[in-house]
Scaffold this motif. Structure first.
Motif, mmCIF file in Angstrom:
data_model
loop_
_atom_site.group_PDB
_atom_site.id
_atom_site.type_symbol
_atom_site.label_atom_id
_atom_site.label_comp_id
_atom_site.label_asym_id
_atom_site.label_seq_id
_atom_site.Cartn_x
_atom_site.Cartn_y
_atom_site.Cartn_z
ATOM 1 N N PRO B 178 0.791 -1.257 -6.755
ATOM 2 C CA PRO B 178 0.450 -2.569 -6.201
ATOM 3 C C PRO B 178 0.028 -3.555 -7.296
ATOM 4 O O PRO B 178 -0.427 -3.139 -8.361
ATOM 5 C CB PRO B 178 -0.742 -2.271 -5.273
ATOM 6 C CG PRO B 178 -0.671 -0.820 -4.993
ATOM 7 C CD PRO B 178 -0.056 -0.188 -6.207
ATOM 8 N N PRO B 179 0.199 -4.832 -7.051
ATOM 9 C CA PRO B 179 -0.235 -5.836 -8.021
ATOM 10 C C PRO B 179 -1.758 -5.859 -8.102
ATOM 11 O O PRO B 179 -2.428 -5.399 -7.185
ATOM 12 C CB PRO B 179 0.288 -7.150 -7.425
ATOM 13 C CG PRO B 179 0.393 -6.892 -5.963
ATOM 14 C CD PRO B 179 0.706 -5.435 -5.810
ATOM 15 N N PRO B 180 -2.275 -6.391 -9.215
ATOM 16 C CA PRO B 180 -3.727 -6.514 -9.303
ATOM 17 C C PRO B 180 -4.263 -7.385 -8.161
ATOM 18 O O PRO B 180 -3.646 -8.396 -7.820
ATOM 19 C CB PRO B 180 -3.956 -7.181 -10.666
ATOM 20 C CG PRO B 180 -2.624 -7.724 -11.089
ATOM 21 C CD PRO B 180 -1.586 -6.908 -10.386
ATOM 22 N N ALA B 181 -5.382 -6.969 -7.589
ATOM 23 C CA ALA B 181 -5.892 -7.626 -6.383
ATOM 24 C C ALA B 181 -6.079 -9.130 -6.565
ATOM 25 O O ALA B 181 -5.790 -9.913 -5.660
ATOM 26 C CB ALA B 181 -7.199 -6.975 -5.965
ATOM 27 N N ASP B 182 -6.520 -9.542 -7.750
ATOM 28 C CA ASP B 182 -6.828 -10.971 -7.920
ATOM 29 C C ASP B 182 -5.559 -11.822 -8.055
ATOM 30 O O ASP B 182 -5.613 -13.037 -8.054
ATOM 31 C CB ASP B 182 -7.763 -11.188 -9.119
ATOM 32 C CG ASP B 182 -7.190 -10.627 -10.401
ATOM 33 O OD1 ASP B 182 -6.065 -10.072 -10.363
ATOM 34 O OD2 ASP B 182 -7.861 -10.733 -11.441
ATOM 35 N N ALA B 183 -4.396 -11.160 -8.167
ATOM 36 C CA ALA B 183 -3.149 -11.913 -8.305
ATOM 37 C C ALA B 183 -2.527 -12.246 -6.961
ATOM 38 O O ALA B 183 -1.664 -13.099 -6.866
ATOM 39 C CB ALA B 183 -2.141 -11.108 -9.126
ATOM 40 N N VAL B 184 -2.969 -11.557 -5.930
ATOM 41 C CA VAL B 184 -2.307 -11.688 -4.636
ATOM 42 C C VAL B 184 -2.820 -12.927 -3.909
ATOM 43 O O VAL B 184 -4.015 -13.107 -3.751
ATOM 44 C CB VAL B 184 -2.585 -10.430 -3.780
ATOM 45 C CG1 VAL B 184 -1.942 -10.559 -2.414
ATOM 46 C CG2 VAL B 184 -2.069 -9.195 -4.493
#
Ligand SMILES: [Zn+2]
Lengths: 70, 271
Positions: B178-184
């Motif tokens: 998964p993408p880093p949480a802060d990027a979503v």
């Protein structure tokens, strides 16, 4: 030199890294992109160090969820 | 099994296709497809697969129908708001084709429940709406060796790929995790054109039917991307990744685990 970025010919004057290309192509959230270079997926840690060459084929692949909650 | 007169009439446009015929239709009737997520992608997939005569359709969803779902989740109607999505979807599937055997699972796909569900099916449609679930479906199908169609939609773009686990490029080959949480982006920023779900979910159903009938070339080893604004469909070839954490040469993932669910900020979240 010429790159093929997402299937489109793209002229760039100087050699650049994948990170620099992402910025040049105005990718707003590079963390949401996976990059394929000449058929191989690059590790994220290689974006900064990988220098693009003439005729390289680059694909930006975007994370996509389902449309409601990501 | 032989087709009844009513079945011959109902499926006549399939049966007259040389590549399907009566034998192909019987195969569909004996097939089982699991739809994980009765949302935007699962809605058209479920309706078309039922219409096509896929004999058993499983639906996994823990959610209830919300008014904001109706813009794209066409299996749910206005009168269904508040109802369980599995019940609403089951009713429409049976209305289209009463001979469908519908199995419903009122639960969210998780590491501790999804493998035993998946293993009963011939093909899986990933109609989930978050990255944790998408990686879970990818991994569970890998461990159970069940082929599936992955898809995602966002704003005006969609993408899909068919995965034959252990043989062709998987979701983790492309994205790792998964993408880093802060990027979503939070939900409120992440709109989607409703009809996009119809296009991509219908393509997933196409892949399921092709797989079940052994027809044509599956969308394996390539991600099909669709940009509704430019009307560009592109097929991006993607080799298997030897460094894939799941199906690569030195896999890090050896058992099914839940990825951390990326939660949006409840203050700007409408889900
Ligand atoms: Zn893989």
């Amino acid at each position: 030199m010429n790159l093929v970025v997402n299937g489109k010919n793209t002229d760039i004057s100087d050699s650049m890294t994948v990170t620099e290309l992402l910025a040049k192509e105005d990718v707003k959230m590079p963390q949401m992109v996976s990059v394929e270079l000449n058929g191989q997926i690059l590790k994220r840690s290689e974006f900064e160090t990988t220098r693009l060459k003439d005729d390289d084929k680059v694909e930006f692949l975007y994370y996509m969820g389902g449309g409601t909650c990501l | 099994m032989s087709l009844t007169d009513e079945q011959i009439e109902r499926y006549s446009r399939h049966i007259i296709l040389q590549q399907v015929g009566g034998a192909g239709q019987e195969k569909l009737l004996a097939s089982k497809v699991l739809i994980i997520g009765a949302g935007g992608l699962g809605a058209p997939a479920g309706l078309y697969l039922a219409a096509a005569g896929v004999g058993t359709i499983g639906i996994v969803d823990g959610d209830n129908v919300d008014l904001s779902n109706l813009q794209r989740q066409i299996i749910h109607h206005t009168a269904d708001v508040g109802a369980e999505k599995i019940r609403s979807a089951e009713a429409k599937i049976l209305a289209i084709n009463p001979e469908t055997r519908v199995r419903t699972y009122k639960q969210w796909a998780k590491a501790d429940n999804i493998r035993e569900i998946i293993r009963d099916y011939d093909f899986v449609i990933d109609g989930t709406d978050n990255f944790a679930a998408k990686f879970l479906v990818n991994d569970a199908c890998y461990f159970e060796k069940v082929p599936f169609s992955h898809a995602g939609i966002l704003r005006f773009d969609g993408q899909l790929i068919t995965v034959l686990p252990g043989e062709t490029t998987c979701y983790r080959c492309i994205f790792g995790g998964p993408p880093p949480a802060d990027a979503v982006p939070s939900c409120s920023q992440a709109g989607v054109l409703g009809v996009l779900a119809g296009v991509i979910g219908s393509l997933q159903a196409t892949e399921a039917i092709k797989y079940l009938l052994g027809l044509g070339d599956l969308l394996t080893g390539a991600l099909l991307t669709y940009d509704a604004l430019s009307m560009d469909f592109r097929k991006v070839s993607l080799n298997r990744n030897p460094q894939c954490p799941l199906c690569g040469d030195d896999p890090k993932i050896t058992e099914l685990k839940d990825e951390q669910q990326i939660l949006c900020d409840p203050k700007n979240c409408e889900c």
